[in-house]
Design a protein around this motif. Structure first.
Motif, PDB file in Angstrom:
ATOM      1  N   ALA A   1       0.870  -1.184   0.000  1.00 15.33           N
ATOM      2  CA  ALA A   1       0.000   0.000   0.000  1.00 15.33           C
ATOM      3  C   ALA A   1       0.900   1.225   0.000  1.00 15.33           C
ATOM      4  O   ALA A   1       2.055   1.148   0.423  1.00 15.33           O
ATOM      5  N   ASN A   2       0.362   2.346  -0.455  1.00 17.59           N
ATOM      6  CA  ASN A   2       1.189   3.551  -0.498  1.00 17.59           C
ATOM      7  C   ASN A   2       1.804   3.839   0.870  1.00 17.59           C
ATOM      8  O   ASN A   2       2.984   4.126   0.973  1.00 17.59           O
ATOM      9  N   ARG A   3       0.974   3.749   1.932  1.00 19.39           N
ATOM     10  CA  ARG A   3       1.482   4.050   3.272  1.00 19.39           C
ATOM     11  C   ARG A   3       1.665   2.786   4.102  1.00 19.39           C
ATOM     12  O   ARG A   3       0.850   1.877   4.051  1.00 19.39           O
TER      13      ARG A   3
ATOM     14  N   HIS B   1      -9.784   1.511  -3.589  1.00 18.85           N
ATOM     15  CA  HIS B   1     -10.624   2.069  -2.523  1.00 18.85           C
ATOM     16  C   HIS B   1     -11.521   3.199  -3.015  1.00 18.85           C
ATOM     17  O   HIS B   1     -12.449   3.597  -2.315  1.00 18.85           O
ATOM     18  N   ILE B   2     -11.200   3.752  -4.169  1.00 20.63           N
ATOM     19  CA  ILE B   2     -11.988   4.889  -4.676  1.00 20.63           C
ATOM     20  C   ILE B   2     -12.815   4.405  -5.874  1.00 20.63           C
ATOM     21  O   ILE B   2     -12.629   3.278  -6.342  1.00 20.63           O
ATOM     22  N   PRO B   3     -13.734   5.212  -6.388  1.00 21.18           N
ATOM     23  CA  PRO B   3     -14.556   4.723  -7.505  1.00 21.18           C
ATOM     24  C   PRO B   3     -13.703   4.458  -8.748  1.00 21.18           C
ATOM     25  O   PRO B   3     -12.654   5.083  -8.910  1.00 21.18           O
ATOM     26  N   PHE B   4     -14.160   3.552  -9.594  1.00 24.08           N
ATOM     27  CA  PHE B   4     -13.516   3.380 -10.894  1.00 24.08           C
ATOM     28  C   PHE B   4     -14.446   4.026 -11.919  1.00 24.08           C
ATOM     29  O   PHE B   4     -15.611   3.681 -12.007  1.00 24.08           O
TER      30      PHE B   4
ATOM     31  N   ASP C   1      -4.955   0.264  -3.891  1.00 26.89           N
ATOM     32  CA  ASP C   1      -5.364   1.629  -4.233  1.00 26.89           C
ATOM     33  C   ASP C   1      -4.667   2.314  -5.407  1.00 26.89           C
ATOM     34  O   ASP C   1      -3.729   1.813  -6.001  1.00 26.89           O
ATOM     35  N   TYR C   2      -5.220   3.506  -5.679  1.00 29.58           N
ATOM     36  CA  TYR C   2      -4.970   4.205  -6.941  1.00 29.58           C
ATOM     37  C   TYR C   2      -3.531   4.667  -7.129  1.00 29.58           C
ATOM     38  O   TYR C   2      -3.129   4.943  -8.243  1.00 29.58           O
TER      39      TYR C   2
END
Ligand code: GDG
Length: 468
Positions: A11-13, A163-166, A139-140
């Protein structure tokens, strides 16, 4: 070869924050939040590793162990932070995937940094993953990692969750590097979205851009089947209920109600200060209700917690200015000495204080213009163990599909939003109880542990039913 892991989260973080104690000693602490609560037991039970950025720039810290997880930091330079994170991730992809409610910017040097950083994450994962391991990418910010990792390690099982809309095809097509992003995702065995619409958009794109022929929930790409489905994320319900029962927190909730003006009914918003969250729409509706005398400052108060977020990105700074101007205007026009109509709190609170706010709020106001899920809505529901309270919820959140008993709104329709706020405040208690009971039953039966288990089972992870 260094040690390897059969389960790796990317994950990014990293799920940690650095604390500095009184003597200046630095220590890592596990960060709070649903995703970490969900994945921590899963990673720990598999003695797995988590790869991500630890914050800061320059050389990353050495890998370390925390609470049974192996944490492997990835370093970012200041320029990568500017281009990969704040640029491509948060000023290109974030607005584009949220219906372009702010105009996405496209810059080739941002994209180059995005590719370079994704490659770094993929290489670190390839080093750390044991033969045949399961890797779950999030995630994006990391959409290229699945394909880059497959290139390096075709033996791995790779899952990806957005985690966000596609977005719909028409919007996605604006992306100059659209084919690369789509091929990046197609490197996974399983691509998870918050809503079935995300998977539908994804499959439509594979047709439009690559001429593929998806069938049911699969598409064959380079001779490999890729599955795409919805896995609506959730929250740690047990944690919420535990906190909601804590006598200190309940006492604090009472105190908050009192401090906010005795008998005034409390409307609450809790959001990262982000233009997708519809904070301005909410304030406008509230101001009009006060101006029309349909609500009175003597009877209601709006508390808006706006957690600072991405303030190095220009659009976020501008949003902050607009929101603060509007709050000032409302308080100036409708306030009285000692009685402000809007309490605006530009800061982040600990979980306990947040829970006290959830318990004190008569109406939770969640009005995003677009939101993958929206965990705040689910947290409020989970915290209302006595079935009181009302939820006003935008139909453009993933959560709306799961919580039909909320007061649904289209935040662009200011009159509709005003009606919903009034209704939420005026509906008889027994009807509210009924709605809340049903929403709570849904959230309890679909918590974040179940989400993680469903995803890993679909990915064919052997130990998915193991000791989570
Ligand atoms: C992304 C997607 C999707 C907020 N203020 C404070 C605080 N929070 C916590 C909330 C909640 C979380 O942050 C926010 O989650 P949301 O889901 O509401 O929104 P995003 O940050 O945009 O999350 C979203 C999510 O990923 C998961 O997939 O649902 O659609 O955009 O947990 O409680 N927590 C504390 N203090 C605060 O001041 N401690």
């Amino acid at each position: 070869m260094s040690e390897q892991y059969r389960f790796v989260v990317v994950a990014n973080r990293l799920p940690v924050d650095e604390d500095v104690d009184e003597d200046g000693k630095r220590e890592w602490a596990r960060s709070p939040g649903g995703l970490v609560s969900a994945l921590h037991p899963t990673v720990r039970a598999r003695r797995g590793a988590w790869i991500g950025w630890a914050g800061g720039t320059g050389d990353p810290p050495e890998p370390f162990d925390l609470d049974g997880m192996r944490l492997h930091p990835i370093g970012l330079s200041q320029q990568e932070l500017d281009f990969y994170y704040e640029g491509e991730s948060n000023a290109t992809i974030w607005p584009l995937y949220h219906d372009a409610v702010e105009t996405p910017a496209f810059h080739r040097h941002w994209w180059d940094a995005y590719r370079r950083v994704n490659q770094r994450f993929a290489e670190a994962t390839a080093e750390l993953a044991a033969p045949g391991a399961t890797v779950w990418v999030h995630d994006y910010q990391l959409q290229l990692v699945p394909a880059m990792l497959r290139e390096l390690r075709p033996d791995l099982r790779i899952g990806f969750f957005l985690h966000i809309p596609f977005p719909p095809v028409e919007l996605f097509m604006q992306l100059p590097w659209r084919t690369r992003v789509l091929e990046g995702l197609l490197g996974a065995d399983l691509v998870g979205f918050q809503r079935p619409g995300g998977a539908e958009n994804f499959f439509r794109l594979t047709r439009t851009l690559l001429g593929l022929e998806p069938e049911a929930d699969q598409v064959v790409f380079n001779g490999r089947a890729v599955t795409a489905r919805a896995f609506p994320i959730s929250i740690d319900v047990a944690e919420m209920e535990h906190l909601a029962a804590d006598p200190h927190i309940r006492e604090r909730a009472k105190q908050l109600s009192k401090e906010l003006g005795g008998n005034r009914r409390l409307l609450l918003g809790v959001d990262r200060l982000d233009y997708t969250k519809g904070i301005e729409h909410r304030l406008k509706a509230y101001r009009e209700l006060l101006a029309e005398d349909r609500l009175s400052n003597q009877e209601t108060v709006l508390v808006q917690v706006a957690t600072p977020s991405r303030l190095r990105v220009a659009q976020y700074r501008q949003l902050r200015e607009r929101v603060e101007r509007e709050v000032g205007r409302i308080n100036g026009e409708f306030g009285e000495v000692g009685l402000a109509p809007v309490h605006y709190l530009f800061r982040s609170y600990d979980r306990e204080e947040l829970l006290a706010l959830y318990l004190a709020a008569d109406v939770m106001v969640v009005t995003p213009l677009r939101d993958g899920m929206n965990l705040v809505a689910k947290e409020y529901v989970a915290a209302r163990t006595d079935n009181t309270g009302a939820l006003v919820l935008s139909e453009f959140t993933g959560a709306a599909a799961e919580l039909p008993e909320a007061f649904g709104v289209n935040p662009h329709d200011v009159d509709g939003l005003k009606e919903a706020l009034i209704q939420a405040l005026r509906t008889p208690t027994e009807h509210l109880h009924d709605r809340m009971r049903r929403m709570r039953a849904h959230v309890r039966a679909h918590d974040v542990t179940r989400w993680a288990k469903d995803f890993l089972e679909a990915l064919g992870e052997r130990d998915a039913a193991g000791p989570c």
